[in-house]
Design a protein around this motif. Structure first.
Motif, short mmCIF file in Angstrom:
data_model
loop_
_atom_site.label_atom_id
_atom_site.label_comp_id
_atom_site.label_asym_id
_atom_site.label_seq_id
_atom_site.Cartn_x
_atom_site.Cartn_y
_atom_site.Cartn_z
N LEU A 1 0.83 -1.20 0.00
CA LEU A 1 0.00 0.00 0.00
C LEU A 1 0.86 1.25 0.00
O LEU A 1 0.53 2.25 -0.64
N PHE B 1 0.29 4.70 -1.96
CA PHE B 1 -0.39 5.71 -1.16
C PHE B 1 0.52 6.24 -0.05
O PHE B 1 1.43 5.56 0.42
N SER C 1 -3.41 8.63 -2.67
CA SER C 1 -2.46 8.15 -3.67
C SER C 1 -1.39 9.20 -3.95
O SER C 1 -1.60 10.40 -3.76
N ARG D 1 -6.71 9.61 -5.61
CA ARG D 1 -7.52 8.59 -4.93
C ARG D 1 -7.29 8.66 -3.43
O ARG D 1 -6.16 8.70 -2.97
N LEU E 1 -7.93 6.59 0.14
CA LEU E 1 -8.08 5.19 0.53
C LEU E 1 -8.43 5.10 2.01
O LEU E 1 -7.72 5.62 2.87
N GLU F 1 -11.78 4.89 -2.38
CA GLU F 1 -11.85 3.43 -2.37
C GLU F 1 -11.50 2.93 -0.98
O GLU F 1 -11.04 3.70 -0.13
N VAL G 1 -10.06 -0.56 1.61
CA VAL G 1 -9.41 -1.86 1.75
C VAL G 1 -9.63 -2.37 3.16
O VAL G 1 -9.47 -1.62 4.13
N SER H 1 -15.47 -1.11 -5.22
CA SER H 1 -14.46 -0.13 -4.82
C SER H 1 -13.75 -0.52 -3.52
O SER H 1 -12.94 0.25 -3.01
#
Length: 225
Positions: free
Chosen positions: A113, A117, A144, A149, A151, A187, A189, A208
């Motif tokens: 990651l 990011f 990002s 983006r 996250l 998005e 995770v 997503s």
């Protein structure tokens, strides 16, 4: 239980979920309904030994009968041993998730990651760990490297439940409404040790959000003189 001056212990019941209060001496909190106190001198030798370490999560189930007498709880609807066990397990899960979070943040740059990011910053300061939203703090917020983006990272110590999908979607909704700038997307995770069929089904309808597993490794090395 919490130690007090003059060899006294205060006892209570956890009544609320985790709360984060940034900028205070004790930012990580849970609400407790304090019920009373008793003296350390009243404890058996075994219980006194088990509770002598301040600030430590304790497994007190073996002392359930003695604690029931000391706290004068009588006969609760749920047996005292089960109450203690469930609270200990909940606190242990919380502690392990915090350790996982601290480890991930500390080693962020060396993770997959971290190659995509960075931990989210405001005014040049990293604020992405336990980023506060109107529905609670998210574990980690990242952005990002091309700044397009955002996250949301949600951590679970063991097997992730499908309920975590709704949780992370709430945080993503906050990011969408409060933080996204034109041209940006959000998005999520979920990071856990295991998944199951239910969460895989839930994630199949949440494109997503992705799922990642972590693995704990433990090594012993022989050292020769």
């Amino acid at each position: 239980m919490a130690p007090k001056p003059d060899r006294m212990y205060q006892h209570g019941v956890v009544t609320g979920g985790y709360e984060y209060h940034p900028g205070t001496a004790l930012p990580h909190r849970r609400r407790v309904d304090w019920r009373g106190s008793f003296s350390r001198d009243e404890l058996s030798e075994a219980l006194a030994t088990s509770t002598k370490y301040v600030g430590t999560l304790l497994e007190l189930t073996p002392h359930a009968a003695e604690l029931a007498t000391l706290t004068q709880l009588g006969e609760p609807a749920q047996p005292i041993a089960e109450v203690i066990t469930s609270e200990v397990q909940e606190q242990l899960a919380f502690q392990m998730e915090k350790q996982l979070e601290e480890f991930l943040v500390h080693n962020w740059a060396s993770t997959s990651l971290g190659r995509e990011f960075d931990i989210y910053e405001e005014d040049g300061q990293p604020v992405g760990q336990q980023y506060l939203t109107d529905t609670g703090p998210m574990d980690i917020l990242a952005i990002s490297k091309d700044r397009t983006r955002l996250l949301v990272v949600e951590l679970k110590r063991g097997r992730a439940s499908d309920a975590v999908v709704g949780q992370i979607q709430r945080y993503m909704g906050y990011v969408q409404d409060a933080l996204l700038e034109p041209g940006q997307s959000v998005e999520g995770v979920i990071i856990a040790q295991e998944d199951d069929l239910r969460i895989r089904r839930a994630l199949s309808m949440a494109r997503s959000i992705r799922f990642m597993k972590y693995r704990v490794e433990f090594h012993l090395e022989s050292i020769t003189a």
